[in-house]
Motif scaffolding. Structure first.
Motif, PDB file in Angstrom:
ATOM      1  N   SER A  47       0.825  -1.214   0.000  1.00 18.39           N
ATOM      2  CA  SER A  47       0.000   0.000   0.000  1.00 18.39           C
ATOM      3  C   SER A  47       0.856   1.259   0.000  1.00 18.39           C
TER       4      SER A  47
ATOM      5  N   HIS B 264       1.490   1.453  -4.062  1.00 23.04           N
ATOM      6  CA  HIS B 264       0.100   1.455  -4.547  1.00 23.04           C
ATOM      7  C   HIS B 264      -0.825   1.883  -3.401  1.00 23.04           C
TER       8      HIS B 264
ATOM      9  N   GLU C 191      -3.676   3.132  -3.334  1.00 19.52           N
ATOM     10  CA  GLU C 191      -5.090   2.824  -3.534  1.00 19.52           C
ATOM     11  C   GLU C 191      -5.492   1.499  -2.888  1.00 19.52           C
ATOM     12  N   ILE C 192      -4.507   0.669  -2.557  1.00 19.81           N
ATOM     13  CA  ILE C 192      -4.786  -0.624  -1.918  1.00 19.81           C
ATOM     14  C   ILE C 192      -5.448  -0.433  -0.556  1.00 19.81           C
TER      15      ILE C 192
ATOM     16  N   ASP D  57       2.462  -7.227  -4.767  1.00 11.98           N
ATOM     17  CA  ASP D  57       1.899  -6.096  -5.513  1.00 11.98           C
ATOM     18  C   ASP D  57       0.565  -6.506  -6.135  1.00 11.98           C
TER      19      ASP D  57
ATOM     20  N   ARG E 148      -2.963  -5.792 -11.017  1.00 10.59           N
ATOM     21  CA  ARG E 148      -2.974  -4.835 -12.128  1.00 10.59           C
ATOM     22  C   ARG E 148      -1.563  -4.453 -12.575  1.00 10.59           C
ATOM     23  N   SER E 149      -0.555  -4.726 -11.732  1.00 12.81           N
ATOM     24  CA  SER E 149       0.819  -4.346 -12.084  1.00 12.81           C
ATOM     25  C   SER E 149       1.659  -5.535 -12.544  1.00 12.81           C
TER      26      SER E 149
ATOM     27  N   ARG F  33      10.430  -3.529 -11.375  1.00 14.50           N
ATOM     28  CA  ARG F  33       9.670  -2.834 -10.329  1.00 14.50           C
ATOM     29  C   ARG F  33      10.012  -3.346  -8.935  1.00 14.50           C
TER      30      ARG F  33
ATOM     31  N   TYR G 292      10.408  -1.585  -5.146  1.00 16.10           N
ATOM     32  CA  TYR G 292       9.798  -2.036  -3.896  1.00 16.10           C
ATOM     33  C   TYR G 292      10.850  -2.201  -2.812  1.00 16.10           C
TER      34      TYR G 292
END
Length: 257
Positions: A180, A183, A185-186, A212, A215-216, A223, A227
């Motif tokens: 989160s 991202h 929005e999580i 993750d 959607r990613s 990526r 992280y």
């Protein structure tokens, strides 16, 4: 036949971890206890994606889920346990009331006692507290929901410590939690603030596995470097930090036999 499977794995030097996906317990649990099924904001039983979510805010369901957990852990020679995705399932948060959880009677009553209003009002277009009209009211429920997720982790982590004592075995504990930070929005989607989970690492000796959102998953594997840069300063000890690797060329790819 878990006993046979675990024995074979141990003969070949393979460690075996019990993997749980609460608030789902099992399909049989769902079938036997319709009165304990989680509810969505539209009043439906909470089969939002693939998980059969149960209302672990009610004492009977929580006690039964802990009993299931305890019995399965005690019955076999597990090397560890993974508490995975212990959060709520939705579809883009408030935008889809049919899949927004939790909205069971226990959560509604508890939140109403604290905040002075029924959280169902957040999903009523006619209400002044509709989530689009009253961001402060919506944020107060999201914070409450986040505390529920944090407290559920405490419940099951406490039980793991009890199990380690009962089994006289030091099992590795992994907590797989949705990211989160990269991202944010999580937090609305799933109710999880991973900073709360990291905060529990001082009290409980678990390894954090960061996952993750799907959607990613078609993004470059690079990526995961991002992280690591985000999470290393917060966790500190690299031996207690890992990542759930999901890399797909195309989630919608059609495969032929």
């Amino acid at each position: 036949d878990y006993a046979h499977f675990i024995r074979l794995c141990h003969q070949h030097g393979i460690a075996v971890y019990a993997w749980f996906e609460f608030p789902q317990v099992s399909p049989l649990f769902w079938d036997r206890h319709p009165e304990w099924r989680e509810k969505t904001a539209s009043g439906k039983d909470a089969l939002c994606h693939w998980r059969l979510q149960m209302n672990l805010a009610t004492s009977g369901a929580r006690a039964a889920a802990l009993s299931f957990f305890r019995e399965l852990m005690m019955a076999h020679d597990w090397d560890g346990v993974n508490l995975a995705e212990l959060n709520f399932d939705t579809n883009q948060g408030a935008k889809d009331p049919d899949k927004f959880t939790p909205m069971n009677d226990d959560v509604r009553r508890s939140f109403r006692e604290q905040a002075g209003f029924d959280p169902l009002e957040l999903f009523s277009p006619a209400s002044a507290r509709h989530w689009k009209k009253d961001p402060a009211a919506w944020e107060s429920f999201l914070q409450y929901r986040g505390r529920l997720v944090r407290d559920l982790h405490r419940v099951f982590l406490d039980e793991v410590e009890n199990l380690k004592t009962a089994k006289r075995k030091d099992m590795e504990i992994i907590v797989t939690a949705m990211d989160s930070l990269v991202h944010p929005e999580i937090f609305e989607d799933c109710g999880i603030d991973i900073r709360d989970i990291i905060g529990l690492m001082d009290r409980y000796p678990f390894t954090l596995q960061v996952e993750d959102p799907s959607r990613s998953w078609t993004r470059s594997p690079d990526r995961y470097r991002e992280y690591h840069e985000v999470y290393k300063p917060l966790v500190g000890d690299d031996s207690r930090l890992m990542f759930d690797i999901n890399c797909l060329a195309n989630r919608d790819i059609q495969r032929t036999p």
